[in-house]
Design an enzyme around this catalytic site. Structure first.
Site, mmCIF file in Angstrom:
data_model
loop_
_atom_site.group_PDB
_atom_site.id
_atom_site.type_symbol
_atom_site.label_atom_id
_atom_site.label_comp_id
_atom_site.label_asym_id
_atom_site.label_seq_id
_atom_site.Cartn_x
_atom_site.Cartn_y
_atom_site.Cartn_z
ATOM 1 N N CYS A 189 0.814 -1.232 0.000
ATOM 2 C CA CYS A 189 0.000 0.000 0.000
ATOM 3 C C CYS A 189 0.843 1.276 0.000
ATOM 4 C CB CYS A 189 -0.966 0.003 1.181
ATOM 5 S SG CYS A 189 -2.152 -1.336 1.106
ATOM 6 N N ASN A 223 -10.076 -0.116 -0.522
ATOM 7 C CA ASN A 223 -8.612 -0.052 -0.404
ATOM 8 C C ASN A 223 -7.981 -0.644 -1.662
ATOM 9 O OD1 ASN A 223 -5.909 -0.339 0.194
ATOM 10 N ND2 ASN A 223 -6.224 -1.116 2.264
ATOM 11 N N HIS A 261 -3.275 7.512 1.832
ATOM 12 C CA HIS A 261 -3.670 6.174 1.393
ATOM 13 C C HIS A 261 -5.074 5.908 1.926
ATOM 14 C CE1 HIS A 261 -3.974 2.007 0.652
ATOM 15 N NE2 HIS A 261 -3.759 1.623 1.900
#
Ligand code: UT7
Length: 324
Positions: free
Chosen positions: A115, A281, A251
């Site tokens: 990520c 996500n 993020h």
């Protein structure tokens, strides 16, 4: 101009057609719209078609970034893709994009920091440009997380999703810009926490890519602290305070983490780009997707100070601060 900087000349993005809502997921696993919304802030997400690999998502985002820059593939000398879900173990997604676009033989490789991948890739591209080893690099975050979630595991399959975002990073010596560009990048990793978020497989162990295993509460505990710390590091490195930042592009893992980070920094949520409600996500794709959205709708404008930050498996975390 005293030194070369890497400027974000344009952005691009691609989200797969298929939208999956929380109610759709409640038909597959024991969950509810209420649980997913309250715990993560996610309402819906995009899921790639079975026959649509990560390189296809990456290519579409890259084409849009090129188009928005008014450039052609011949103008580019590098492609860097942040991904943890490549089409195959090798070659990289980057070389597939390079070939499909017709980018001349320059640099092309993938960066794997999960990520945090886009922050890492942006930092690497920034280094190439400021070291005068490249002039224009397409930096892409692209993920097909749906291909590595266990669709029977309600603790992960409701969170992760697919998409791609791209930026065209360009040397300031090729642009009319004085103080534009990446001001600094700050990267960190701590492999002591490798066992709180991982895949239970891989080429050299099971021979298969495996599925995501996440100890969510553990990751959550680290997320707000480490991301706030790295943001403070980026700000103090540049002699800035949070009030000097026009937009935070975090993020997009969990709305509560985003709100917690903004609160710690005393930033209004109006200054925070939030897409997690509609994108879920998307790992390395989440920041460039959010950046593209805020640039396209006119929130982020030339001259704005933009702070991007992420935390992902590894653990890895980092921040990039740029004058857009
Ligand atoms: O992008 C990379 C970095 N990743 C992150 O930053 C993610 C960080 N973690 C998180 O975002 C949150 O921890 C989650 C959204 C993953 C989970 O939220 P939480 O408030 O930490 O929930 P929890 O894991 O503590 O689970 C609470 C309860 C559990 O039941 P018990 O043990 O309390 O009876 C879970 O079994 O919720 C249960 N649960 C679910 N219930 C309905 C877990 N998943 C689900 C689900 N639907 N999908």
């Amino acid at each position: 101009m005293t030194h070369t900087r890497a400027i974000i000349r344009s952005t691009g993005a691609y989200l797969p057609e298929k939208i999956m809502t929380n109610d759709d997921l409640a038909k597959i696993v024991d969950t509810s719209d209420e649980w997913i919304s309250q715990r993560s802030g996610i309402k819906s997400r995009h899921i790639a078609a079975d026959d649509q690999p990560t390189s296809d998502l990456a290519l579409r985002a890259a084409k849009q970034a090129l188009e928005n820059a008014g450039l052609t593939a011949a103008d580019i000398d590098g492609v860097i893709v942040a991904t943890t879900t490549p089409d195959s173990t090798f070659p990289s997604v980057a070389v597939r994009v390079q070939s499909a676009l017709g980018v001349p033989p320059g640099i092309a490789f993938d960066v794997q920091a999960v990520c945090s991948g886009f922050i890492y890739a942006l930092s690497v591209a920034n280094n190439f440009i400021t070291a005068h080893q490249a002039k224009r690099i397409l930096v892409i975050g692209a993920e097909k997380m749906s291909s590595i979630v266990d669709w029977e595991d309600r603790t992960t399959c409701v969170l992760f999703a697919d998409g791609a975002g791209a930026v065209m990073l360009e040397s300031s010596s090729d642009a009319d810009a004085d103080d534009q560009g990446i001001m600094s990048a700050h990267l960190h990793a701590n492999g002591d926490h490798a066992d709180i978020l991982y895949t239970n497989g891989g080429p050299s162990t099971t021979g298969e890519s495996g599925h995501i295993v996440m100890h969510g509460r553990e990751v959550f505990k680290h997320a707000v602290t480490l991301m706030s710390d790295v943001v403070e590091e980026a700000l103090s490195h540049n002699g800035l305070s949070a009030s000097d930042v026009d937009f935070l592009v975090p993020h997009q893992a969990n709305l509560r983490i985003i709100e917690g980070t903004a609160k710690k920094l005393k930033m209004s949520l109006d200054q925070v780009v939030i897409t997690v409600d509609r994108h879920g996500n998307t790992s390395a794709a989440s920041i460039p997707l959010a950046l593209h959205e805020a640039v396209s709708d006119g929130r982020i404008q030339r001259g704005h100070t933009v702070l991007m930050e992420a935390l992902g498996a590894g653990l890895t975390w980092g921040a990039v601060i740029a004058k857009f």
